[in-house]
Design a protein around this motif. Structure first.
Motif, mmCIF file in Angstrom:
data_model
loop_
_atom_site.group_PDB
_atom_site.id
_atom_site.type_symbol
_atom_site.label_atom_id
_atom_site.label_comp_id
_atom_site.label_asym_id
_atom_site.label_seq_id
_atom_site.Cartn_x
_atom_site.Cartn_y
_atom_site.Cartn_z
ATOM 1 N N LEU A 75 36.617 -3.999 35.853
ATOM 2 C CA LEU A 75 36.723 -4.373 34.440
ATOM 3 C C LEU A 75 35.431 -5.021 33.952
ATOM 4 O O LEU A 75 34.945 -4.724 32.854
ATOM 5 N N GLU A 76 34.870 -5.909 34.773
ATOM 6 C CA GLU A 76 33.634 -6.589 34.375
ATOM 7 C C GLU A 76 32.462 -5.611 34.280
ATOM 8 O O GLU A 76 31.637 -5.725 33.362
ATOM 9 N N GLN A 77 32.393 -4.640 35.195
ATOM 10 C CA GLN A 77 31.317 -3.664 35.139
ATOM 11 C C GLN A 77 31.417 -2.808 33.883
ATOM 12 O O GLN A 77 30.415 -2.545 33.210
ATOM 13 N N ARG A 78 32.628 -2.369 33.541
ATOM 14 C CA ARG A 78 32.809 -1.576 32.314
ATOM 15 C C ARG A 78 32.437 -2.386 31.083
ATOM 16 O O ARG A 78 31.848 -1.866 30.133
ATOM 17 N N GLN A 79 32.781 -3.695 31.101
ATOM 18 C CA GLN A 79 32.442 -4.535 29.956
ATOM 19 C C GLN A 79 30.940 -4.735 29.847
ATOM 20 O O GLN A 79 30.386 -4.742 28.737
ATOM 21 N N ARG A 80 30.256 -4.869 30.989
ATOM 22 C CA ARG A 80 28.789 -4.996 30.949
ATOM 23 C C ARG A 80 28.161 -3.735 30.364
ATOM 24 O O ARG A 80 27.224 -3.802 29.550
ATOM 25 N N GLU A 81 28.674 -2.581 30.751
ATOM 26 C CA GLU A 81 28.146 -1.324 30.217
ATOM 27 C C GLU A 81 28.408 -1.218 28.722
ATOM 28 O O GLU A 81 27.540 -0.775 27.954
ATOM 29 N N ALA A 82 29.613 -1.618 28.288
ATOM 30 C CA ALA A 82 29.936 -1.570 26.861
ATOM 31 C C ALA A 82 29.080 -2.546 26.066
ATOM 32 O O ALA A 82 28.589 -2.215 24.975
ATOM 33 N N ARG B 227 23.603 -5.805 23.600
ATOM 34 C CA ARG B 227 23.642 -7.158 24.133
ATOM 35 C C ARG B 227 22.866 -7.236 25.448
ATOM 36 O O ARG B 227 22.585 -6.228 26.097
ATOM 37 N N SER B 228 22.539 -8.451 25.853
ATOM 38 C CA SER B 228 21.875 -8.684 27.135
ATOM 39 C C SER B 228 22.486 -9.911 27.776
ATOM 40 O O SER B 228 23.155 -10.719 27.116
ATOM 41 N N ALA B 229 22.257 -10.071 29.076
ATOM 42 C CA ALA B 229 22.889 -11.165 29.818
ATOM 43 C C ALA B 229 22.425 -12.543 29.347
ATOM 44 O O ALA B 229 23.124 -13.532 29.544
ATOM 45 N N ASP B 230 21.262 -12.614 28.726
ATOM 46 C CA ASP B 230 20.729 -13.911 28.289
ATOM 47 C C ASP B 230 20.767 -14.078 26.771
ATOM 48 O O ASP B 230 19.964 -14.821 26.197
ATOM 49 N N ASP B 231 21.698 -13.408 26.093
ATOM 50 C CA ASP B 231 21.709 -13.477 24.621
ATOM 51 C C ASP B 231 22.382 -14.733 24.079
ATOM 52 O O ASP B 231 22.393 -14.964 22.858
ATOM 53 N N GLU B 232 22.984 -15.544 24.973
ATOM 54 C CA GLU B 232 23.619 -16.802 24.561
ATOM 55 C C GLU B 232 24.675 -16.587 23.475
ATOM 56 O O GLU B 232 24.881 -17.419 22.600
ATOM 57 N N ARG B 233 25.321 -15.427 23.519
ATOM 58 C CA ARG B 233 26.371 -15.049 22.563
ATOM 59 C C ARG B 233 25.853 -14.897 21.138
ATOM 60 O O ARG B 233 26.653 -14.877 20.194
ATOM 61 N N LYS B 234 24.560 -14.776 20.946
ATOM 62 C CA LYS B 234 24.000 -14.672 19.594
ATOM 63 C C LYS B 234 23.579 -13.228 19.325
ATOM 64 O O LYS B 234 22.733 -12.680 20.043
ATOM 65 N N PRO B 235 24.177 -12.584 18.302
ATOM 66 C CA PRO B 235 23.743 -11.232 17.941
ATOM 67 C C PRO B 235 22.272 -11.227 17.518
ATOM 68 O O PRO B 235 21.800 -12.178 16.881
ATOM 69 N N PRO C 30 17.669 -13.709 16.380
ATOM 70 C CA PRO C 30 19.076 -13.957 16.032
ATOM 71 C C PRO C 30 19.345 -13.600 14.572
ATOM 72 O O PRO C 30 18.524 -13.865 13.690
ATOM 73 N N LYS C 31 20.501 -13.000 14.310
ATOM 74 C CA LYS C 31 20.821 -12.588 12.940
ATOM 75 C C LYS C 31 22.114 -13.208 12.414
ATOM 76 O O LYS C 31 22.718 -12.717 11.464
ATOM 77 N N GLY C 32 22.558 -14.309 13.022
ATOM 78 C CA GLY C 32 23.734 -15.014 12.528
ATOM 79 C C GLY C 32 25.007 -14.587 13.234
ATOM 80 O O GLY C 32 25.139 -13.464 13.717
ATOM 81 N N GLY C 33 25.967 -15.528 13.286
ATOM 82 C CA GLY C 33 27.231 -15.252 13.939
ATOM 83 C C GLY C 33 27.154 -15.470 15.450
ATOM 84 O O GLY C 33 26.086 -15.749 16.000
ATOM 85 N N ARG C 34 28.308 -15.334 16.104
ATOM 86 C CA ARG C 34 28.353 -15.486 17.556
ATOM 87 C C ARG C 34 29.361 -14.511 18.147
ATOM 88 O O ARG C 34 30.382 -14.199 17.514
ATOM 89 N N TYR C 35 29.062 -14.034 19.343
ATOM 90 C CA TYR C 35 30.023 -13.222 20.076
ATOM 91 C C TYR C 35 31.124 -14.130 20.631
ATOM 92 O O TYR C 35 30.876 -15.284 20.968
ATOM 93 N N LYS C 36 32.307 -13.608 20.751
ATOM 94 C CA LYS C 36 33.435 -14.415 21.209
ATOM 95 C C LYS C 36 33.388 -14.675 22.712
ATOM 96 O O LYS C 36 33.950 -15.663 23.189
ATOM 97 N N ARG C 37 32.754 -13.766 23.473
ATOM 98 C CA ARG C 37 32.752 -13.901 24.931
ATOM 99 C C ARG C 37 31.331 -13.739 25.470
ATOM 100 O O ARG C 37 30.478 -13.132 24.828
ATOM 101 N N LYS D 80 37.987 -8.929 27.595
ATOM 102 C CA LYS D 80 39.059 -9.635 26.899
ATOM 103 C C LYS D 80 40.140 -10.025 27.908
ATOM 104 O O LYS D 80 40.338 -9.351 28.925
ATOM 105 N N ASP D 81 40.847 -11.090 27.617
ATOM 106 C CA ASP D 81 41.937 -11.504 28.502
ATOM 107 C C ASP D 81 42.989 -10.410 28.624
ATOM 108 O O ASP D 81 43.645 -10.279 29.663
ATOM 109 N N SER D 82 43.166 -9.627 27.559
ATOM 110 C CA SER D 82 44.207 -8.595 27.548
ATOM 111 C C SER D 82 43.760 -7.283 28.184
ATOM 112 O O SER D 82 44.571 -6.366 28.339
ATOM 113 N N ALA D 83 42.476 -7.147 28.543
ATOM 114 C CA ALA D 83 41.991 -5.916 29.176
ATOM 115 C C ALA D 83 42.742 -5.679 30.474
ATOM 116 O O ALA D 83 42.928 -6.589 31.270
#
Length: 443
Positions: free
Chosen positions: A215-222, A228-236, A243-250, A256-259
């Motif tokens: 699940l984590e590998q598929r999410q990294r690919e998505a 996105r990148s591993a060091d984006d600090e949740r910032k688009p 940075p262009k405003g806003g934040r990623y949820k995870r 996602k918890d429901s995945a």
């Protein structure tokens, strides 16, 4: 005066043996499948037995192929049911010529020769072309969801995986501590197979950890596909990395918890129903390209992504590979719409007519500068020729997809794993094509 009936003597023994050819009426589907298989190249099947060696005599591959294809063409996909019908079904007895392979033999043959059976799909498509049933004038494509051989109850969400992983680790540690103190506790504790309990929990922990990593590998690919990148600090960020405003949820790579992930068929995915909702269960997304002339399936592809937007190039390439040339015109619904795909297929020799909204009826405001290919498709759809062509899509391709589910009765795969399921879907379409060809050529 007593009634005079035609003779009826169920116990009467025959003086001469029957001819198998007298058991079925002329033009029966079994005869057509038998003749068709005899015309195909089965050298790949024979090659597996050419090495010789000490073993029992195998059943003839041609007979086994005919029995399996007839089973799929008439809605019998279970090897156990097929083996029983070899004794009960007249058509199968004719095809098998009084051979009675056991269900395990049929199952093993299908598993051993699965790729060879799938390869026969191309030969059948070319046979249909030789019979004049495939013209490659207009081809319509569509997708349909088919259930995987996977239980919804043998699956787990990502949130539950994280919790279960910690619980199992704690239980294993507790059992290990108990094993170390076993001598002191023997007189007070009931008998317990501690090594067996540890092994059972370790196996469970391993399965959950592997599913969690998938699940984590598929999410990294998505996430990477979204920029996105591993060091984006949740910032688009924009194209320049600012940075262009806003934040990623995870965080990057965190699902996602429901995945969910299935433990029975790890390649299957939760599929959304066409009417909405994710209650379809685990399944695969199958795609067909159907020729207008006789509604023969000329390409059959399958994946585990619920979206259709990137499948059009795959289907067009399959049509070209199967028949050696491109279709003149290709019709697709709005699910196949994609600016990137239109750009990729800009030099395609096929005329593409792809809906941009529901049934091509929605009025869309398209930015021609940002989406030039999509705007060009919109203009094509608004012409009388484009509208007339697109109206044919539904009856060309949706009927064969319906026949697979309602005529053949194929709604769930027998096999597990993406490669095996892809091959089984080709076998299903092969059987459907032969059934369709038999009906058309008998007219």
């Amino acid at each position: 005066m007593p009634v005079s009936y035609l003779p009826y003597e169920p116990q009467q023994q025959r003086l001469l043996p029957d001819a198998l050819q007298d058991w079925l009426p002329e033009g029966h589907l079994a005869y057509f499948i038998s003749d068709s298989v005899d015309s195909l190249d089965l050298s790949a099947f024979h090659a597996r037995y050419a090495k010789g060696g000490p073993r029992n005599q195998p059943f003839h591959p041609a007979m086994m192929v005919k029995v399996l294809i007839y089973g799929y063409a008439t809605g019998t996909f279970s090897s156990r049911k097929l083996a029983a019908k070899l004794h009960e079904d007249v058509a199968l007895r004719v095809l098998a010529a009084e051979n009675y392979p056991a269900h395990r033999t049929l199952s093993d043959f299908r598993a051993l020769h699965l790729q060879e059976l799938a390869a026969l799909f191309v030969q059948v498509v070319r046979l249909a072309r030789e019979c004049g049933l495939v013209k490659l004038g207009t081809v319509a494509v569509d997708g349909t969801k088919l259930k995987a051989n996977a239980s919804r109850h043998k699956a787990m969400s990502y949130d539950r995986m994280v919790k279960a992983e910690g619980e199992l680790k704690a239980q294993i540690d507790g059992l290990l501590n108990r094993a170390r103190a076993a001598d002191d506790l023997e007189k007070n504790e009931p008998d317990l197979d501690v090594p067996g309990e540890i092994k059972r929990r370790e196996d469970r922990l391993k399965a959950i950890t592997e599913a969690k990593l998938r699940l984590e590998q598929r999410q990294r690919e998505a996430d990477a596909a979204r920029g996105r990148s591993a060091d984006d600090e949740r910032k688009p960020r924009d194209k320049d990395g600012k940075p262009k405003g806003g934040r990623y949820k995870r965080d990057f790579g965190v699902p996602k918890d429901s995945a969910q992930e299935s433990f029975t068929d790890t390649d299957s995915r939760i599929m959304k129903r066409s009417g909405g909702g994710y209650d379809y269960g685990y399944g695969y997304n199958a795609h067909t390209a159907v020729d207008e002339a006789a509604q023969i399936v000329v390409a059959a592809e399958l994946g585990n992504n619920a979206a259709d937007s990137d499948r059009l190039p795959v289907l067009l390439a399959a049509v070209k590979a199967n028949l050696g040339e491109d279709a003149l015109q290709v019709l697709a619904d709005a699910g196949f719409r994609s600016q990137a795909v239109f750009e990729q297929l800009k030099d395609s020799p096929s005329e593409l007519i792809v809906a941009l909204g529901r049934e091509g009826k929605q009025a869309l405001d398209i930015d021609a500068e940002q989406y030039p290919r999509t705007a060009a498709m919109d203009a094509r759809l608004k012409t009388p020729q484009g509208q007339a062509a697109y109206r044919k899509r539904k009856w060309i391709v949706e009927a064969p997809n319906g026949w697979i589910k309602s005529v053949l009765g194929f709604r769930q795969f027998s096999l597990r794993g993406l490669k095996k399921v892809q091959a089984e879907f080709k076998l299903v379409c092969l059987a459907l094509n032969l059934r369709r060809m038999s009906a058309l050529m008998a007219r």
